[in-house]
Design a protein around this motif. Structure first.
Motif, PDB file in Angstrom:
ATOM      1  N   ALA A 139       1.530   9.302   1.577  1.00  0.00           N
ATOM      2  CA  ALA A 139       2.612   8.919   2.492  1.00  0.00           C
ATOM      3  C   ALA A 139       3.965   9.318   1.907  1.00  0.00           C
ATOM      4  CB  ALA A 139       2.566   7.422   2.746  1.00  0.00           C
ATOM      5  N   PHE A 140       4.122   9.123   0.616  1.00  0.00           N
ATOM      6  CA  PHE A 140       5.362   9.495  -0.059  1.00  0.00           C
ATOM      7  C   PHE A 140       5.619  10.981   0.123  1.00  0.00           C
ATOM      8  CE2 PHE A 140       7.727  11.082  -3.660  1.00  0.00           C
ATOM      9  CZ  PHE A 140       8.757  10.165  -3.796  1.00  0.00           C
ATOM     10  N   LEU A 141       4.546  11.753  -0.056  1.00  0.00           N
ATOM     11  CA  LEU A 141       4.652  13.197   0.086  1.00  0.00           C
ATOM     12  C   LEU A 141       4.997  13.555   1.528  1.00  0.00           C
ATOM     13  CD1 LEU A 141       4.339  14.922  -2.304  1.00  0.00           C
ATOM     14  CD2 LEU A 141       1.898  15.077  -1.891  1.00  0.00           C
ATOM     15  N   LEU A 142       4.355  12.885   2.469  1.00  0.00           N
ATOM     16  CA  LEU A 142       4.596  13.166   3.884  1.00  0.00           C
ATOM     17  C   LEU A 142       6.012  12.825   4.291  1.00  0.00           C
ATOM     18  CD1 LEU A 142       1.292  11.920   5.514  1.00  0.00           C
ATOM     19  CD2 LEU A 142       2.068  14.275   5.206  1.00  0.00           C
ATOM     20  N   GLU A 143       6.512  11.715   3.757  1.00  0.00           N
ATOM     21  CA  GLU A 143       7.868  11.317   4.123  1.00  0.00           C
ATOM     22  C   GLU A 143       8.886  12.326   3.619  1.00  0.00           C
ATOM     23  OE1 GLU A 143       8.093   7.234   2.856  1.00  0.00           O
ATOM     24  OE2 GLU A 143       6.537   6.724   4.304  1.00  0.00           O
ATOM     25  N   SER A 193       0.836  -1.193   0.000  1.00  0.00           N
ATOM     26  CA  SER A 193       0.000   0.000   0.000  1.00  0.00           C
ATOM     27  C   SER A 193       0.875   1.249   0.000  1.00  0.00           C
ATOM     28  CB  SER A 193      -0.884   0.020   1.246  1.00  0.00           C
ATOM     29  OG  SER A 193      -0.106   0.358   2.376  1.00  0.00           O
ATOM     30  N   ARG A 194       2.198   1.061   0.101  1.00  0.00           N
ATOM     31  CA  ARG A 194       3.089   2.197   0.183  1.00  0.00           C
ATOM     32  C   ARG A 194       3.829   2.419  -1.127  1.00  0.00           C
ATOM     33  NH1 ARG A 194       4.881   4.024   4.843  1.00  0.00           N
ATOM     34  NH2 ARG A 194       2.803   3.418   5.436  1.00  0.00           N
ATOM     35  N   MET A 195       4.009   3.662  -1.447  1.00  0.00           N
ATOM     36  CA  MET A 195       4.747   4.042  -2.647  1.00  0.00           C
ATOM     37  C   MET A 195       6.224   3.781  -2.330  1.00  0.00           C
ATOM     38  SD  MET A 195       3.472   5.812  -5.517  1.00  0.00           S
ATOM     39  CE  MET A 195       1.940   5.762  -4.600  1.00  0.00           C
ATOM     40  N   THR A 196       6.711   2.609  -2.695  1.00  0.00           N
ATOM     41  CA  THR A 196       8.053   2.218  -2.239  1.00  0.00           C
ATOM     42  C   THR A 196       9.171   2.947  -2.971  1.00  0.00           C
ATOM     43  OG1 THR A 196       8.138   0.374  -3.787  1.00  0.00           O
ATOM     44  CG2 THR A 196       7.273  -0.069  -1.587  1.00  0.00           C
ATOM     45  N   ASP A 197       9.049   3.087  -4.264  1.00  0.00           N
ATOM     46  CA  ASP A 197      10.130   3.736  -5.006  1.00  0.00           C
ATOM     47  C   ASP A 197       9.633   4.995  -5.686  1.00  0.00           C
ATOM     48  OD1 ASP A 197       9.887   2.044  -8.142  1.00  0.00           O
ATOM     49  OD2 ASP A 197       8.416   2.151  -6.538  1.00  0.00           O
ATOM     50  N   THR A 198      10.580   5.749  -6.198  1.00  0.00           N
ATOM     51  CA  THR A 198      10.235   6.974  -6.905  1.00  0.00           C
ATOM     52  C   THR A 198       9.452   6.686  -8.177  1.00  0.00           C
ATOM     53  OG1 THR A 198      12.621   6.885  -7.145  1.00  0.00           O
ATOM     54  CG2 THR A 198      11.681   8.943  -6.416  1.00  0.00           C
TER      55      THR A 198
END
Lengths: 123, 123
Positions: free
Chosen positions: A89-93, A2-7
């Motif tokens: 989440a990617f943006l938040l990280e 569910s997470r955007m793991t890579d770019t």
DNA sequence: TCGATATATCCAGATATATGGAAATATAAT
DNA sequence: ATTATATTTCCATATATCTGGATATATCGA
């Protein structure tokens, strides 16, 4: 996943959302959750030729932000809120420099703040 | 105007982040907060010709996600975390269907979860 | 099987974006 | 003033994306 793991995934998602018709379509699909909308209906609502819309929906699907299934003659498109959550989440990280462990409860916190939740309790 | 009010701004932001070099540059700038980085340093770190990088930085600046200021011969670029927060809020309002009133505490909640805070206490 | 409906694919022209060499601008140091 | 440094602007080429007409595919109902 569910997470955007890579770019890669993030790039595809940003790219998909960087076009007006697609952004509108996506917002429409988010509002249409969880039923989704058939391709033709989306084209009609956004006043775009069906083949043009089809190409855009294909881009959205390819980016992972949108899912599709056939239902009779129609093809129903749905926003993939899990992927959406991953993009957030990617943006938040990046923005808040949250690490994986921290962003998980942060997203749960958002869920508590009133957003839609899936079976895992995340928004 | 810390919030992404219209689609225009969101489109520009998504568009800016949809290119690999720019996404990397942006992430670099987020990490470099609050000092920022001079254009040449960014180009060097990403191994991109300086004029090419300059064009990308111009796109990032134009999207509102990045700010710049001259400092001697250098031009220092900084990530605009406020704009970033606005983009995240835009995403949340779509994804989680949070309205303005709800997303504000949600963002504060994220701040509480450990992210960087500005003078307003938001992340 | 045939006609109608829903959607995708093929293709080509129009437009936008990316890239980097060369030259211009701005600042600083000597 | 001259030279070196930092960065942008100009410009042309290469590449990618958008768009929609025409056509193909898939499904349904008669």
């Amino acid at each position: 996943m569910s997470r955007m793991t890579d770019t890669r995934a993030a790039l595809a998602a940003f790219s998909a959302l960087s076009q007006e018709t697609r952004l509108e379509a996506f917002r429409l699909l988010v509002k249409a959750e969880p039923e989704g909308l058939p391709a033709g209906e989306i084209a009609r609502r956004l006043d775009v030729p069906q083949n043009t819309m089809s190409a855009h929906l294909s881009t959205l699907t390819g980016s992972g932000l949108v899912l599709s299934r056939r239902e009779g003659r129609s093809i129903i498109y749905r926003a993939d809120l899990t992927a959406m959550r991953g993009l957030t989440a990617f943006l938040l990280e990046d923005c808040c420099r949250l690490d994986r462990e921290t962003s998980a409860p942060a997203l749960a916190c958002l869920a508590a703040a009133g957003c839609e939740t899936d079976k895992n309790g995340a928004c």
